[in-house]
Write a protein that holds these residues in place. Structure first.
Motif, PDB file in Angstrom:
ATOM      1  N   ALA A  39       0.746  -1.247  -0.160  1.00 28.41           N
ATOM      2  CA  ALA A  39       0.145   0.138   0.025  1.00 28.41           C
ATOM      3  C   ALA A  39       0.990   1.140  -0.052  1.00 28.41           C
ATOM      4  N   VAL A  40       1.746   1.277   0.811  1.00 33.36           N
ATOM      5  CA  VAL A  40       2.867   2.348   0.796  1.00 33.36           C
ATOM      6  C   VAL A  40       3.489   2.544  -0.536  1.00 33.36           C
ATOM      7  N   ALA A  41       4.187   1.479  -1.107  1.00 42.32           N
ATOM      8  CA  ALA A  41       4.578   1.760  -2.425  1.00 42.32           C
ATOM      9  C   ALA A  41       3.943   2.072  -3.456  1.00 42.32           C
ATOM     10  N   ALA A  42       2.702   1.621  -3.587  1.00 43.68           N
ATOM     11  CA  ALA A  42       1.555   1.961  -4.298  1.00 43.68           C
ATOM     12  C   ALA A  42       1.199   3.492  -4.264  1.00 43.68           C
ATOM     13  N   GLY A  43       1.043   3.715  -3.093  1.00 47.40           N
ATOM     14  CA  GLY A  43       0.653   5.417  -2.645  1.00 47.40           C
ATOM     15  C   GLY A  43       1.894   6.256  -3.086  1.00 47.40           C
ATOM     16  N   LEU A  44       3.169   5.857  -3.083  1.00 47.97           N
ATOM     17  CA  LEU A  44       4.143   6.759  -3.389  1.00 47.97           C
ATOM     18  C   LEU A  44       4.219   6.697  -4.815  1.00 47.97           C
ATOM     19  N   ALA A  45       4.051   5.573  -5.629  1.00 54.11           N
ATOM     20  CA  ALA A  45       4.532   5.226  -6.768  1.00 54.11           C
ATOM     21  C   ALA A  45       3.554   6.018  -7.615  1.00 54.11           C
ATOM     22  N   GLN A  46       2.171   6.129  -7.304  1.00 51.85           N
ATOM     23  CA  GLN A  46       1.079   6.416  -8.171  1.00 51.85           C
ATOM     24  C   GLN A  46       0.966   7.965  -8.236  1.00 51.85           C
ATOM     25  N   PRO A  47       0.308   8.512  -9.227  1.00 55.69           N
ATOM     26  CA  PRO A  47      -0.053   9.946  -9.342  1.00 55.69           C
ATOM     27  C   PRO A  47      -1.215  10.067  -8.323  1.00 55.69           C
ATOM     28  N   ALA A  48      -1.431  11.274  -7.907  1.00 53.28           N
ATOM     29  CA  ALA A  48      -2.491  11.405  -6.746  1.00 53.28           C
ATOM     30  C   ALA A  48      -3.821  11.016  -7.282  1.00 53.28           C
ATOM     31  N   SER A  49      -4.053  11.355  -8.655  1.00 53.47           N
ATOM     32  CA  SER A  49      -5.494  10.853  -9.100  1.00 53.47           C
ATOM     33  C   SER A  49      -5.682   9.583  -9.128  1.00 53.47           C
ATOM     34  N   GLU A  50      -4.919   8.628  -9.125  1.00 55.22           N
ATOM     35  CA  GLU A  50      -4.959   7.118  -9.061  1.00 55.22           C
ATOM     36  C   GLU A  50      -4.505   6.548  -7.618  1.00 55.22           C
ATOM     37  N   ARG A  51      -3.837   7.421  -6.845  1.00 64.36           N
ATOM     38  CA  ARG A  51      -3.369   6.674  -5.643  1.00 64.36           C
ATOM     39  C   ARG A  51      -4.399   6.048  -4.805  1.00 64.36           C
ATOM     40  N   TRP A  52      -5.497   6.721  -4.481  1.00 66.00           N
ATOM     41  CA  TRP A  52      -6.384   6.108  -3.743  1.00 66.00           C
ATOM     42  C   TRP A  52      -7.147   4.708  -4.368  1.00 66.00           C
ATOM     43  N   TRP A  53      -7.201   4.528  -5.445  1.00 65.07           N
ATOM     44  CA  TRP A  53      -7.542   3.310  -5.846  1.00 65.07           C
ATOM     45  C   TRP A  53      -6.788   2.320  -5.760  1.00 65.07           C
ATOM     46  N   TRP A  54      -5.449   2.424  -5.786  1.00 67.11           N
ATOM     47  CA  TRP A  54      -4.452   1.587  -5.475  1.00 67.11           C
ATOM     48  C   TRP A  54      -4.390   0.988  -3.983  1.00 67.11           C
ATOM     49  N   VAL A  55      -4.391   2.046  -3.273  1.00 69.44           N
ATOM     50  CA  VAL A  55      -4.517   1.894  -1.734  1.00 69.44           C
ATOM     51  C   VAL A  55      -5.695   1.315  -1.324  1.00 69.44           C
ATOM     52  N   GLY A  56      -6.747   1.682  -1.792  1.00 73.86           N
ATOM     53  CA  GLY A  56      -8.129   1.046  -1.426  1.00 73.86           C
ATOM     54  C   GLY A  56      -8.352  -0.334  -1.803  1.00 73.86           C
ATOM     55  N   GLY A  57      -7.622  -0.538  -3.037  1.00 71.10           N
ATOM     56  CA  GLY A  57      -7.745  -2.026  -3.518  1.00 71.10           C
ATOM     57  C   GLY A  57      -6.712  -2.794  -2.734  1.00 71.10           C
ATOM     58  N   THR A  58      -5.575  -2.331  -2.337  1.00 69.86           N
ATOM     59  CA  THR A  58      -4.827  -2.961  -1.362  1.00 69.86           C
ATOM     60  C   THR A  58      -5.288  -3.380  -0.182  1.00 69.86           C
ATOM     61  N   GLY A  59      -6.052  -2.180   0.557  1.00 70.57           N
ATOM     62  CA  GLY A  59      -6.982  -2.823   1.528  1.00 70.57           C
ATOM     63  C   GLY A  59      -7.881  -3.477   1.733  1.00 70.57           C
ATOM     64  N   VAL A  60      -8.507  -3.711   0.501  1.00 69.31           N
ATOM     65  CA  VAL A  60      -9.811  -4.402   0.338  1.00 69.31           C
ATOM     66  C   VAL A  60      -9.052  -6.179   0.149  1.00 69.31           C
ATOM     67  N   LEU A  61      -7.812  -6.144  -0.421  1.00 69.89           N
ATOM     68  CA  LEU A  61      -7.521  -7.558  -0.731  1.00 69.89           C
ATOM     69  C   LEU A  61      -6.873  -7.867   0.776  1.00 69.89           C
ATOM     70  N   TRP A  62      -6.315  -6.743   1.329  1.00 63.08           N
ATOM     71  CA  TRP A  62      -5.857  -7.149   2.749  1.00 63.08           C
ATOM     72  C   TRP A  62      -6.946  -7.762   3.833  1.00 63.08           C
ATOM     73  N   SER A  63      -7.764  -7.029   3.785  1.00 64.88           N
ATOM     74  CA  SER A  63      -9.118  -7.132   4.721  1.00 64.88           C
ATOM     75  C   SER A  63      -9.719  -8.806   4.244  1.00 64.88           C
ATOM     76  N   ALA A  64      -9.746  -9.109   2.989  1.00 63.45           N
ATOM     77  CA  ALA A  64     -10.217 -10.362   2.692  1.00 63.45           C
ATOM     78  C   ALA A  64      -9.234 -11.406   3.143  1.00 63.45           C
ATOM     79  N   SER A  65      -7.898 -11.281   2.898  1.00 60.56           N
ATOM     80  CA  SER A  65      -6.707 -12.282   3.424  1.00 60.56           C
ATOM     81  C   SER A  65      -6.858 -12.279   4.946  1.00 60.56           C
ATOM     82  N   VAL A  66      -6.880 -11.334   5.661  1.00 58.09           N
ATOM     83  CA  VAL A  66      -6.850 -11.349   7.110  1.00 58.09           C
ATOM     84  C   VAL A  66      -8.252 -12.211   7.725  1.00 58.09           C
ATOM     85  N   LEU A  67      -9.281 -11.718   6.976  1.00 61.46           N
ATOM     86  CA  LEU A  67     -10.670 -12.619   7.386  1.00 61.46           C
ATOM     87  C   LEU A  67     -10.175 -14.078   6.953  1.00 61.46           C
TER      88      LEU A  67
END
Length: 160
Positions: A39-67
């Motif tokens: 999530a940090v790598a995606a947040g730092l590497a992506q332009p601001a307009s796309e950053r939240w999609w990458w970080v949010g997508g990572t959060g969703v995948l993380w949530s499913a994996s932890v569950l």
């Protein structure tokens, strides 16, 4: 063994030992660190307009994996005179012995290694993974003991 003596047998709970649960929590922590780094790598590497999609997508995948990891770690199976009762963090299910045709050991392989679990193969419908029984080690005495207990109860219930 007679049917009467089978009815007198106490219920048996199958689940992870404290050591196995602790190992599962370590793997859950490791998985969390991997996703946090992603999530940090995606947040730092992506332009601001796309950053939240990458970080949010990572959060969703993380949530499913932890569950999945929590559900797997706290899953248990109760072997009763009537069948198997599966209990996980998110579900409950009962399968009568008469519906089960066999108990099979299944191997899963990934680039990171392999793990084994047990499945109850039913007469109709799909096979179900038995909660509380999995291992990452090829020769695991505790896993084999759980498999033997389940096999024995299933054989006795079917009169084998």
């Amino acid at each position: 063994m007679s049917v009467g003596s089978l009815m007198d047998m106490p219920d048996v709970w199958i689940g992870l030992t404290a050591t196995e649960r602790r190992r599962n929590w370590w793997w859950t922590g490791f998985l969390t660190l991997v996703f946090a780094g992603w999530a940090v790598a995606a947040g730092l590497a992506q332009p601001a307009s796309e950053r939240w999609w990458w970080v949010g997508g990572t959060g969703v995948l993380w949530s499913a994996s932890v569950l999945y990891m929590i559900n797997r770690g706290y899953g248990r199976t109760c072997l009763t005179e009537d069948g198997m009762q599966f209990r996980t963090f998110v579900s409950r299910r009962a399968i009568p012995w008469s519906e089960i045709t066999r108990i099979e050991k299944r191997r899963h392989s990934t680039r990171g290694g392999a793990w084994w679990d047990l499945r109850a193969v039913r007469r109709r419908g799909r096979a179900l993974t038995i909660p509380g029984v999995f291992t990452h080690r090829m020769w695991d005495a505790e896993f084999d003991r759980k498999w033997a207990v389940i096999q024995e109860r299933w054989s006795r219930a079917n009169g084998d």
